[in-house]
Design an enzyme around this catalytic site. Sequence first.
Site, PDB file in Angstrom:
ATOM      1  N   GLY A  56       9.752 -12.943 -26.884  1.00 53.48           N
ATOM      2  CA  GLY A  56       8.644 -12.714 -25.965  1.00 53.48           C
ATOM      3  C   GLY A  56       7.908 -14.002 -25.604  1.00 53.48           C
ATOM      4  N   ALA A  57       7.736 -14.889 -26.575  1.00 48.33           N
ATOM      5  CA  ALA A  57       6.990 -16.128 -26.309  1.00 48.33           C
ATOM      6  C   ALA A  57       7.748 -17.005 -25.320  1.00 48.33           C
ATOM      7  CB  ALA A  57       6.731 -16.878 -27.616  1.00 48.33           C
ATOM      8  N   GLY A  91       0.455 -25.712 -31.106  1.00 46.27           N
ATOM      9  CA  GLY A  91       0.040 -24.838 -30.009  1.00 46.27           C
ATOM     10  C   GLY A  91      -1.448 -24.588 -29.877  1.00 46.27           C
ATOM     11  N   SER A 147      -7.397 -14.036 -35.087  1.00 43.07           N
ATOM     12  CA  SER A 147      -7.434 -14.579 -33.717  1.00 43.07           C
ATOM     13  C   SER A 147      -8.651 -15.485 -33.520  1.00 43.07           C
ATOM     14  CB  SER A 147      -7.493 -13.426 -32.705  1.00 43.07           C
ATOM     15  OG  SER A 147      -7.765 -13.951 -31.426  1.00 43.07           O
ATOM     16  N   LYS A 200       1.795  -7.298 -25.549  1.00 44.48           N
ATOM     17  CA  LYS A 200       1.859  -7.939 -24.224  1.00 44.48           C
ATOM     18  C   LYS A 200       2.728  -7.154 -23.227  1.00 44.48           C
ATOM     19  CE  LYS A 200       0.721 -12.511 -25.909  1.00 44.48           C
ATOM     20  NZ  LYS A 200       1.026 -13.947 -25.941  1.00 44.48           N
TER      21      LYS A 200
END
Length: 282
Positions: free
Chosen positions: A133-134, A245, A18, A69
């Site tokens: 989900g995205a 992205g 990340s 999430k």
Amino acid sequence: MPIKSRKFAVLGNPVEHSLSPVIHQQFARQFGHNIEYSRQRLETESFAQYVQDFFAAGGGGLNVTVPFKLLAHACADSLHASAQQAGAANTLALRENGIKAWNTDGAGLVNDLTRRCNLALAAKKILILGAGGAAQGIIGPILDCGPMSLTVANRTQAKADQLLSRTVPRYPEVYLHADSLQGLAAGERSFDLIINSTSLGLDGSQVTVAAGVAAGAFCYDLSYGKSAVFAQWARRAGASGVADGLGMLVEQAALSYEIWFGVKPDTAKVYQLLAEQLDSSD
Ligand code: ATR
């Protein structure tokens, strides 16, 4: 009075790659804030307790990434409209009534598309590839921009149908259409903007959209760096513009930072820095 010297973290699994700690430390430098920001790899069973303990110990805020999430949304005491609409959350903070959840992914994408990529979304024909989900996280803020139409095409069409059936009542003025990836290729329709939200590339698969669909469109891949295989393919397929992205990643982080500190970071500088770092690691 800004929060100073407090702990922040991104929760995920995996989470080792990340970029959130780097991004938030860059934002903190812009304001002279002194923050600790760590990556925490968690198991599903320990997620809710970790969040409780983190805030009980005075933690300043959390970011949440895959696969937590939905859990972040479920464990919050209250939801901002962005999390309510998406059914998932990527940002947590403590408020008067306990832990509150937001979802900054969709607004982060819209900010990147409209400001850095200079695209107007109103009255445009938009295609989202993928219905997981995205896609769920971005669909509301995209529709809030007033496109002419939105098509969601997914390998498993039933999931695209489901996603849109939850969405249709809120956007009666937009033409909404669900399709399969195969149906899309056969139809050869044209779009102004194509957003890839599938996890293609993460598993080494090839892109399955017809080149004719992408030609002339602006193609945006929610993946970034080496995983952005759709963006790489779109460049070869004659897209009018292509972005990956990375910009959305920086923008969604900036919105989280604003929730925690009440100030808006300069995202352009941080985007530039990360783009250069990713380029030199190729
Ligand atoms: P995320 O949270 O990243 O969206 P997800 O909810 O598991 O992850 O959704 C992954 C998306 O990528 C889905 O739309 C999935 O299609 P299916 O619903 O048919 O599974 C899509 N996807 C994953 N691998 C794919 C592939 N090889 N080709 C086409 N679509 C793929």
